[in-house]
Design an enzyme around this catalytic site. Structure first.
Site, PDB file in Angstrom:
ATOM      1  N   ALA A 244       0.835  -1.203   0.000  1.00  0.00           N
ATOM      2  CA  ALA A 244       0.000   0.000   0.000  1.00  0.00           C
ATOM      3  C   ALA A 244       0.871   1.255   0.000  1.00  0.00           C
ATOM      4  O   ALA A 244       0.578   2.227  -0.695  1.00  0.00           O
ATOM      5  CB  ALA A 244      -0.940   0.006   1.204  1.00  0.00           C
ATOM      6  N   ASP A 245       1.949   1.229   0.761  1.00  0.00           N
ATOM      7  CA  ASP A 245       2.884   2.362   0.780  1.00  0.00           C
ATOM      8  C   ASP A 245       3.554   2.541  -0.580  1.00  0.00           C
ATOM      9  O   ASP A 245       3.667   3.658  -1.090  1.00  0.00           O
ATOM     10  CB  ASP A 245       3.957   2.141   1.844  1.00  0.00           C
ATOM     11  CG  ASP A 245       3.516   2.582   3.228  1.00  0.00           C
ATOM     12  OD1 ASP A 245       2.580   3.389   3.330  1.00  0.00           O
ATOM     13  OD2 ASP A 245       4.112   2.122   4.210  1.00  0.00           O
ATOM     14  N   ILE A 246       4.035   1.439  -1.147  1.00  0.00           N
ATOM     15  CA  ILE A 246       4.754   1.522  -2.418  1.00  0.00           C
ATOM     16  C   ILE A 246       3.834   2.050  -3.518  1.00  0.00           C
ATOM     17  O   ILE A 246       4.209   2.956  -4.289  1.00  0.00           O
ATOM     18  CB  ILE A 246       5.312   0.147  -2.811  1.00  0.00           C
ATOM     19  CG1 ILE A 246       6.347  -0.337  -1.801  1.00  0.00           C
ATOM     20  CG2 ILE A 246       5.904   0.189  -4.221  1.00  0.00           C
ATOM     21  CD1 ILE A 246       7.574   0.524  -1.695  1.00  0.00           C
TER      22      ILE A 246
ATOM     23  N   GLY B 172       3.220   5.668  -3.125  1.00  0.00           N
ATOM     24  CA  GLY B 172       4.355   6.443  -3.621  1.00  0.00           C
ATOM     25  C   GLY B 172       4.317   6.605  -5.124  1.00  0.00           C
ATOM     26  O   GLY B 172       4.581   7.689  -5.664  1.00  0.00           O
TER      27      GLY B 172
END
Length: 408
Positions: free
Chosen positions: A179-181, A184
Protein backbone atom coordinates in the site's frame (compact mmCIF):
# COMPACT_ATOMS: atom_id res chain seq x y z
CA UNK A 1 22.25 13.48 -20.67
CA UNK A 2 20.13 15.06 -17.97
CA UNK A 3 17.16 13.28 -16.47
CA UNK A 4 13.67 14.10 -17.68
CA UNK A 5 12.93 16.00 -14.45
CA UNK A 6 16.32 17.67 -14.03
CA UNK A 7 14.61 21.07 -14.11
CA UNK A 8 12.51 20.24 -11.03
CA UNK A 9 13.45 20.75 -7.38
CA UNK A 10 11.49 18.96 -4.64
CA UNK A 11 11.36 19.81 -0.95
CA UNK A 12 10.72 16.46 0.68
CA UNK A 13 9.17 16.70 4.14
CA UNK A 14 8.10 13.06 4.13
CA UNK A 15 9.47 10.08 6.03
CA UNK A 16 9.00 6.32 6.40
CA UNK A 17 8.09 4.81 2.99
CA UNK A 18 5.24 6.15 0.82
CA UNK A 19 6.58 9.70 0.55
CA UNK A 20 10.26 8.73 0.32
CA UNK A 21 9.42 6.16 -2.38
CA UNK A 22 7.77 8.93 -4.39
CA UNK A 23 10.66 11.36 -3.98
CA UNK A 24 13.23 8.66 -4.74
CA UNK A 25 11.42 7.90 -8.00
CA UNK A 26 11.37 11.59 -8.88
CA UNK A 27 15.07 11.73 -8.03
CA UNK A 28 15.77 8.75 -10.27
CA UNK A 29 14.15 10.73 -13.08
CA UNK A 30 16.52 13.62 -12.49
CA UNK A 31 14.72 15.89 -10.02
CA UNK A 32 16.78 17.49 -7.25
CA UNK A 33 15.44 16.16 -3.95
CA UNK A 34 16.07 18.08 -0.73
CA UNK A 35 15.13 15.76 2.12
CA UNK A 36 14.39 17.64 5.32
CA UNK A 37 15.15 15.63 8.45
CA UNK A 38 15.06 16.18 12.18
CA UNK A 39 18.48 17.00 13.63
CA UNK A 40 20.06 14.15 15.62
CA UNK A 41 17.45 11.50 14.71
CA UNK A 42 16.36 11.97 11.11
CA UNK A 43 13.90 9.78 9.23
CA UNK A 44 12.51 7.06 11.53
CA UNK A 45 13.57 4.32 9.12
CA UNK A 46 17.24 5.09 9.70
CA UNK A 47 16.78 3.09 12.91
CA UNK A 48 14.56 0.34 11.46
CA UNK A 49 17.13 -2.41 11.68
CA UNK A 50 18.94 -4.70 11.73
CA UNK A 51 20.31 -5.09 9.17
CA UNK A 52 22.29 -1.84 9.02
CA UNK A 53 24.75 -0.58 6.46
CA UNK A 54 28.27 -1.42 7.60
CA UNK A 55 31.23 0.95 7.50
CA UNK A 56 34.57 0.11 5.90
CA UNK A 57 35.63 -1.74 9.07
CA UNK A 58 32.54 -3.95 9.05
CA UNK A 59 30.76 -2.17 11.90
CA UNK A 60 27.11 -1.20 11.83
CA UNK A 61 26.41 2.42 10.93
CA UNK A 62 23.38 4.40 12.07
CA UNK A 63 21.51 3.74 8.84
CA UNK A 64 19.29 0.70 8.38
CA UNK A 65 18.88 -1.17 5.10
CA UNK A 66 15.22 -0.13 5.22
CA UNK A 67 16.20 3.54 4.95
CA UNK A 68 18.61 2.74 2.13
CA UNK A 69 15.82 1.18 0.06
CA UNK A 70 13.94 4.45 -0.44
CA UNK A 71 16.33 7.40 -0.20
CA UNK A 72 18.93 7.41 -2.96
CA UNK A 73 19.41 10.48 -5.16
CA UNK A 74 18.60 12.87 -2.31
CA UNK A 75 20.30 15.59 -0.30
CA UNK A 76 19.79 15.44 3.48
CA UNK A 77 19.30 18.79 5.19
CA UNK A 78 18.74 18.70 8.95
CA UNK A 79 16.44 21.52 10.10
CA UNK A 80 14.29 21.73 13.23
CA UNK A 81 10.92 22.79 11.82
CA UNK A 82 9.49 23.14 15.32
CA UNK A 83 11.51 26.32 15.84
CA UNK A 84 10.56 29.62 14.17
CA UNK A 85 14.05 30.02 12.76
CA UNK A 86 13.79 26.60 11.16
CA UNK A 87 10.42 27.49 9.66
CA UNK A 88 11.90 30.66 8.18
CA UNK A 89 14.65 28.64 6.53
CA UNK A 90 12.10 26.22 5.10
CA UNK A 91 10.01 29.11 3.77
CA UNK A 92 13.05 30.43 1.95
CA UNK A 93 13.76 26.99 0.53
CA UNK A 94 10.17 26.66 -0.68
CA UNK A 95 10.68 29.76 -2.81
CA UNK A 96 13.43 27.85 -4.62
CA UNK A 97 11.39 24.65 -5.11
CA UNK A 98 8.71 23.42 -7.48
CA UNK A 99 7.21 20.65 -5.35
CA UNK A 100 6.63 19.90 -1.67
CA UNK A 101 5.84 16.35 -0.54
CA UNK A 102 4.70 15.70 3.02
CA UNK A 103 3.04 12.86 4.92
CA UNK A 104 2.12 14.38 8.27
CA UNK A 105 -1.29 13.89 9.85
CA UNK A 106 -4.05 16.12 8.51
CA UNK A 107 -3.37 19.65 9.73
CA UNK A 108 -0.10 18.58 11.34
CA UNK A 109 2.03 21.14 9.50
CA UNK A 110 -0.27 24.11 10.01
CA UNK A 111 1.24 24.88 13.42
CA UNK A 112 4.62 25.17 11.69
CA UNK A 113 3.22 27.38 8.90
CA UNK A 114 4.19 24.67 6.45
CA UNK A 115 0.70 23.69 5.30
CA UNK A 116 -0.44 24.25 1.73
CA UNK A 117 -2.22 27.55 2.34
CA UNK A 118 0.79 29.02 4.15
CA UNK A 119 3.25 27.94 1.44
CA UNK A 120 0.94 28.87 -1.43
CA UNK A 121 1.04 32.44 -0.12
CA UNK A 122 4.82 32.32 -0.46
CA UNK A 123 4.91 30.53 -3.84
CA UNK A 124 1.56 30.58 -5.71
CA UNK A 125 2.59 28.07 -8.39
CA UNK A 126 3.73 25.47 -5.85
CA UNK A 127 2.75 21.83 -6.36
CA UNK A 128 2.08 20.53 -2.85
CA UNK A 129 1.34 16.86 -2.23
CA UNK A 130 -0.07 15.54 1.04
CA UNK A 131 0.07 11.81 1.74
CA UNK A 132 -2.07 10.45 4.58
CA UNK A 133 -3.72 7.22 5.57
CA UNK A 134 -7.27 8.32 4.83
CA UNK A 135 -7.19 11.65 3.02
CA UNK A 136 -7.72 15.28 3.93
CA UNK A 137 -11.45 14.88 4.60
CA UNK A 138 -14.00 12.27 5.64
CA UNK A 139 -14.82 10.54 8.95
CA UNK A 140 -11.37 8.88 9.20
CA UNK A 141 -9.31 11.89 8.14
CA UNK A 142 -7.69 12.37 11.55
CA UNK A 143 -6.71 8.73 11.99
CA UNK A 144 -3.14 7.58 11.57
CA UNK A 145 -2.74 5.16 8.67
CA UNK A 146 -0.16 2.40 8.36
CA UNK A 147 0.41 -0.02 5.51
CA UNK A 148 -0.57 -3.14 7.48
CA UNK A 149 -3.76 -1.50 8.66
CA UNK A 150 -4.59 -0.29 5.17
CA UNK A 151 -4.01 -3.72 3.60
CA UNK A 152 -6.63 -5.02 6.02
CA UNK A 153 -9.15 -2.18 5.79
CA UNK A 154 -8.76 -1.86 2.03
CA UNK A 155 -9.67 -5.49 1.30
CA UNK A 156 -6.30 -6.80 0.13
CA UNK A 157 -5.88 -9.21 3.04
CA UNK A 158 -9.36 -10.65 2.46
CA UNK A 159 -8.20 -12.02 -0.90
CA UNK A 160 -4.67 -12.96 0.18
CA UNK A 161 -3.90 -16.23 1.94
CA UNK A 162 -5.03 -19.83 1.96
CA UNK A 163 -8.78 -20.48 1.57
CA UNK A 164 -10.93 -21.50 4.51
CA UNK A 165 -10.47 -25.19 5.28
CA UNK A 166 -6.90 -25.37 3.97
CA UNK A 167 -3.79 -25.65 6.13
CA UNK A 168 -2.74 -22.20 7.32
CA UNK A 169 -6.06 -20.65 6.30
CA UNK A 170 -6.64 -17.01 7.20
CA UNK A 171 -6.11 -13.49 5.90
CA UNK A 172 -2.51 -12.61 5.09
CA UNK A 173 -0.70 -9.38 4.38
CA UNK A 174 1.57 -9.06 1.36
CA UNK A 175 5.26 -9.55 2.16
CA UNK A 176 6.22 -5.96 1.30
CA UNK A 177 4.46 -2.72 2.27
CA UNK A 178 2.51 -2.70 -0.97
CA UNK A 179 0.00 0.00 0.00
CA UNK A 180 2.88 2.36 0.78
CA UNK A 181 4.75 1.52 -2.42
CA UNK A 182 1.69 1.95 -4.63
CA UNK A 183 0.85 5.21 -2.87
CA UNK A 184 4.36 6.44 -3.62
CA UNK A 185 3.92 5.61 -7.30
CA UNK A 186 0.50 7.27 -7.51
CA UNK A 187 2.07 10.31 -5.85
CA UNK A 188 4.64 10.50 -8.64
CA UNK A 189 1.84 10.36 -11.23
CA UNK A 190 -0.07 13.12 -9.45
CA UNK A 191 2.99 15.33 -9.11
CA UNK A 192 3.86 14.97 -12.79
CA UNK A 193 0.27 15.74 -13.79
CA UNK A 194 0.23 18.85 -11.59
CA UNK A 195 3.55 20.00 -13.05
CA UNK A 196 2.17 19.56 -16.57
CA UNK A 197 -0.86 21.67 -15.59
CA UNK A 198 1.43 24.30 -14.08
CA UNK A 199 3.46 24.44 -17.27
CA UNK A 200 0.31 25.22 -19.27
CA UNK A 201 -1.44 27.57 -16.84
CA UNK A 202 1.09 28.79 -14.29
CA UNK A 203 -1.13 27.42 -11.53
CA UNK A 204 0.02 25.25 -8.65
CA UNK A 205 -2.29 22.97 -6.72
CA UNK A 206 -2.74 20.72 -3.71
CA UNK A 207 -2.63 16.95 -4.30
CA UNK A 208 -4.43 14.79 -1.73
CA UNK A 209 -3.27 11.14 -1.80
CA UNK A 210 -4.63 8.58 0.69
CA UNK A 211 -3.32 5.08 1.31
CA UNK A 212 -6.85 3.71 1.68
CA UNK A 213 -7.93 5.24 -1.65
CA UNK A 214 -4.91 3.71 -3.35
CA UNK A 215 -5.52 0.30 -1.83
CA UNK A 216 -9.16 0.31 -2.93
CA UNK A 217 -8.24 1.53 -6.43
CA UNK A 218 -5.65 -1.22 -6.87
CA UNK A 219 -8.04 -4.04 -5.98
CA UNK A 220 -8.44 -3.98 -9.76
CA UNK A 221 -10.27 -7.04 -11.11
CA UNK A 222 -11.18 -8.20 -7.60
CA UNK A 223 -13.08 -4.97 -6.98
CA UNK A 224 -14.91 -5.28 -10.28
CA UNK A 225 -15.61 -8.96 -9.64
CA UNK A 226 -17.57 -7.80 -6.59
CA UNK A 227 -19.19 -4.73 -8.16
CA UNK A 228 -20.34 -6.73 -11.20
CA UNK A 229 -21.62 -9.76 -9.31
CA UNK A 230 -22.48 -8.62 -5.81
CA UNK A 231 -20.35 -11.47 -4.43
CA UNK A 232 -17.31 -10.58 -2.37
CA UNK A 233 -14.20 -12.47 -3.59
CA UNK A 234 -12.59 -14.84 -1.11
CA UNK A 235 -9.09 -16.15 -0.52
CA UNK A 236 -7.91 -18.67 -3.11
CA UNK A 237 -4.32 -19.17 -2.00
CA UNK A 238 -2.18 -19.13 -5.13
CA UNK A 239 -5.10 -19.68 -7.48
CA UNK A 240 -6.65 -16.96 -9.65
CA UNK A 241 -10.32 -15.95 -9.40
CA UNK A 242 -10.78 -15.53 -13.16
CA UNK A 243 -8.21 -17.81 -14.86
CA UNK A 244 -7.60 -21.58 -14.56
CA UNK A 245 -5.02 -23.12 -14.37
CA UNK A 246 -3.17 -20.13 -12.97
CA UNK A 247 -1.59 -21.29 -9.71
CA UNK A 248 1.27 -23.22 -8.14
CA UNK A 249 1.75 -26.96 -8.53
CA UNK A 250 4.22 -29.33 -6.88
CA UNK A 251 6.69 -30.97 -9.25
CA UNK A 252 8.85 -33.93 -8.27
CA UNK A 253 11.50 -31.63 -6.77
CA UNK A 254 9.92 -28.24 -6.11
CA UNK A 255 7.01 -25.95 -6.85
CA UNK A 256 6.15 -24.43 -10.20
CA UNK A 257 3.95 -21.55 -11.24
CA UNK A 258 1.70 -22.45 -14.16
CA UNK A 259 0.06 -19.37 -15.68
CA UNK A 260 -2.15 -20.49 -18.56
CA UNK A 261 -3.71 -17.34 -19.97
CA UNK A 262 -5.86 -18.68 -22.82
CA UNK A 263 -7.38 -21.83 -24.29
CA UNK A 264 -4.60 -22.30 -26.84
CA UNK A 265 -1.99 -22.39 -24.12
CA UNK A 266 -4.07 -24.95 -22.24
CA UNK A 267 -4.14 -27.22 -25.29
CA UNK A 268 -0.35 -26.96 -25.59
CA UNK A 269 0.09 -27.70 -21.89
CA UNK A 270 -2.06 -30.82 -22.09
CA UNK A 271 -0.12 -32.06 -25.12
CA UNK A 272 3.22 -31.57 -23.33
CA UNK A 273 1.82 -33.22 -20.20
CA UNK A 274 0.66 -36.25 -22.18
CA UNK A 275 -3.00 -35.71 -21.38
CA UNK A 276 -4.42 -34.18 -24.59
CA UNK A 277 -7.85 -35.61 -23.83
CA UNK A 278 -8.22 -33.20 -20.92
CA UNK A 279 -8.23 -30.25 -23.31
CA UNK A 280 -11.15 -31.85 -25.18
CA UNK A 281 -13.18 -32.54 -22.05
CA UNK A 282 -16.27 -30.31 -22.09
CA UNK A 283 -15.63 -29.39 -18.46
CA UNK A 284 -12.24 -27.91 -19.35
CA UNK A 285 -12.31 -26.79 -23.01
CA UNK A 286 -12.73 -23.07 -22.27
CA UNK A 287 -11.43 -20.84 -19.51
CA UNK A 288 -14.99 -20.17 -18.32
CA UNK A 289 -15.65 -23.89 -17.97
CA UNK A 290 -12.30 -24.43 -16.25
CA UNK A 291 -13.11 -21.70 -13.72
CA UNK A 292 -16.43 -23.42 -12.96
CA UNK A 293 -14.74 -26.82 -12.65
CA UNK A 294 -11.42 -25.84 -11.06
CA UNK A 295 -11.86 -28.28 -8.18
CA UNK A 296 -12.13 -31.18 -10.62
CA UNK A 297 -9.28 -30.02 -12.86
CA UNK A 298 -6.60 -29.13 -10.31
CA UNK A 299 -6.10 -32.68 -8.92
CA UNK A 300 -5.81 -34.10 -12.45
CA UNK A 301 -3.08 -31.62 -13.33
CA UNK A 302 -1.31 -32.06 -10.01
CA UNK A 303 -1.13 -35.82 -10.47
CA UNK A 304 0.60 -35.35 -13.82
CA UNK A 305 2.85 -32.43 -12.88
CA UNK A 306 4.37 -34.17 -9.86
CA UNK A 307 5.79 -36.92 -12.09
CA UNK A 308 8.44 -34.63 -13.63
CA UNK A 309 11.05 -32.23 -12.27
CA UNK A 310 10.77 -28.47 -12.14
CA UNK A 311 13.50 -28.07 -14.77
CA UNK A 312 11.75 -30.58 -17.08
CA UNK A 313 8.52 -28.64 -16.98
CA UNK A 314 10.15 -25.23 -17.45
CA UNK A 315 12.24 -26.44 -20.37
CA UNK A 316 9.36 -28.11 -22.18
CA UNK A 317 6.68 -25.55 -21.43
CA UNK A 318 8.85 -22.55 -22.34
CA UNK A 319 9.70 -24.21 -25.64
CA UNK A 320 5.99 -24.05 -26.52
CA UNK A 321 5.41 -20.57 -25.02
CA UNK A 322 3.31 -21.86 -22.13
CA UNK A 323 3.92 -19.40 -19.24
CA UNK A 324 5.57 -21.03 -16.24
CA UNK A 325 8.37 -20.41 -13.80
CA UNK A 326 10.04 -21.18 -10.48
CA UNK A 327 9.35 -19.54 -7.13
CA UNK A 328 12.64 -17.84 -6.39
CA UNK A 329 13.92 -16.83 -3.00
CA UNK A 330 15.24 -13.26 -3.04
CA UNK A 331 18.87 -14.40 -3.20
CA UNK A 332 18.05 -16.36 -6.36
CA UNK A 333 16.22 -13.35 -7.79
CA UNK A 334 19.45 -11.38 -7.91
CA UNK A 335 21.27 -14.34 -9.48
CA UNK A 336 18.71 -14.63 -12.26
CA UNK A 337 20.34 -13.90 -15.65
CA UNK A 338 17.46 -11.71 -16.79
CA UNK A 339 17.57 -9.65 -13.59
CA UNK A 340 21.32 -9.27 -14.01
CA UNK A 341 20.99 -8.29 -17.65
CA UNK A 342 18.45 -5.60 -16.74
CA UNK A 343 20.90 -4.24 -14.13
CA UNK A 344 18.42 -4.43 -11.28
CA UNK A 345 21.22 -4.49 -8.73
CA UNK A 346 23.27 -1.32 -8.42
CA UNK A 347 26.20 -0.24 -6.29
CA UNK A 348 26.51 3.37 -5.14
CA UNK A 349 29.36 5.30 -3.54
CA UNK A 350 28.72 6.12 0.11
CA UNK A 351 30.70 8.47 2.38
CA UNK A 352 30.90 5.96 5.26
CA UNK A 353 30.55 2.51 3.70
CA UNK A 354 32.36 3.38 0.42
CA UNK A 355 29.88 1.27 -1.54
CA UNK A 356 26.27 0.36 -0.72
CA UNK A 357 23.89 -1.87 -2.69
CA UNK A 358 20.73 -0.50 -4.28
CA UNK A 359 17.89 -1.98 -6.31
CA UNK A 360 17.70 -0.55 -9.80
CA UNK A 361 14.77 1.37 -11.20
CA UNK A 362 12.44 -0.54 -13.55
CA UNK A 363 12.15 2.54 -15.78
CA UNK A 364 14.23 2.26 -18.95
CA UNK A 365 13.99 5.55 -20.88
CA UNK A 366 15.79 5.74 -24.20
CA UNK A 367 16.49 9.50 -24.26
CA UNK A 368 16.50 10.46 -20.56
CA UNK A 369 17.69 7.36 -18.70
CA UNK A 370 17.37 6.97 -14.96
CA UNK A 371 20.34 8.39 -13.06
CA UNK A 372 21.96 6.84 -10.00
CA UNK A 373 23.61 10.03 -8.84
CA UNK A 374 24.15 9.32 -5.17
CA UNK A 375 23.64 6.83 -2.38
CA UNK A 376 21.13 7.56 0.37
CA UNK A 377 22.67 10.41 2.35
CA UNK A 378 23.96 10.41 5.88
CA UNK A 379 21.91 12.57 8.23
CA UNK A 380 22.52 16.25 7.47
CA UNK A 381 25.16 15.45 4.87
CA UNK A 382 24.10 18.32 2.61
CA UNK A 383 22.93 20.92 5.13
CA UNK A 384 25.81 23.36 4.64
CA UNK A 385 26.06 22.81 0.90
CA UNK A 386 22.34 23.27 0.21
CA UNK A 387 21.73 26.25 2.48
CA UNK A 388 24.91 27.88 1.27
CA UNK A 389 24.05 27.49 -2.41
CA UNK A 390 20.29 28.19 -2.30
CA UNK A 391 20.02 30.66 0.58
CA UNK A 392 23.52 32.20 0.45
CA UNK A 393 24.17 31.45 4.12
CA UNK A 394 27.82 31.90 5.03
CA UNK A 395 29.89 29.66 7.28
CA UNK A 396 29.48 31.87 10.36
CA UNK A 397 25.69 31.89 10.01
CA UNK A 398 25.58 28.13 9.57
CA UNK A 399 27.80 27.65 12.63
CA UNK A 400 25.52 29.83 14.74
CA UNK A 401 22.37 28.04 13.55
CA UNK A 402 23.96 24.75 14.53
CA UNK A 403 24.99 26.11 17.93
CA UNK A 404 21.37 27.18 18.46
CA UNK A 405 20.20 23.65 17.49
CA UNK A 406 18.26 24.95 14.49
CA UNK A 407 20.39 22.86 12.15
CA UNK A 408 21.93 19.45 12.55
Amino acid sequence: MSGALSHIRVLDLSRILAGPWASQTLGDLGAEIIKIERPNSGDDTRQWGPPYVKDVDGNDTNDAAYFMSANRNKKSVAIDMAKPEGQELLHELVKQCDVVIENFKVGGLKKYNLDYDSLKAIKPDLVYCSITGFGQDGPYANRAGYDFLIQGMGGLMSVTGQPDGADGAGPMKVGVALADILTGLYTVIGVQAALAHRDKTGEGQHIDVALLDVQVATLANQALNYLASGNAPTRLGNAHPNIVPYQTFATSDGHMILAVGNDGQFVKFCEIAGIPEIAEDERFRTNASRVKNREALAPILQARIETQSLDWWITNLEAQAVPCGPINTIDRVFEDPQVKHREMQQSLEHPVARQVPSVGSPLKLSQTPVEYKSAPPTLGQHTDETLGELLNLDADTLTKLKADNILG
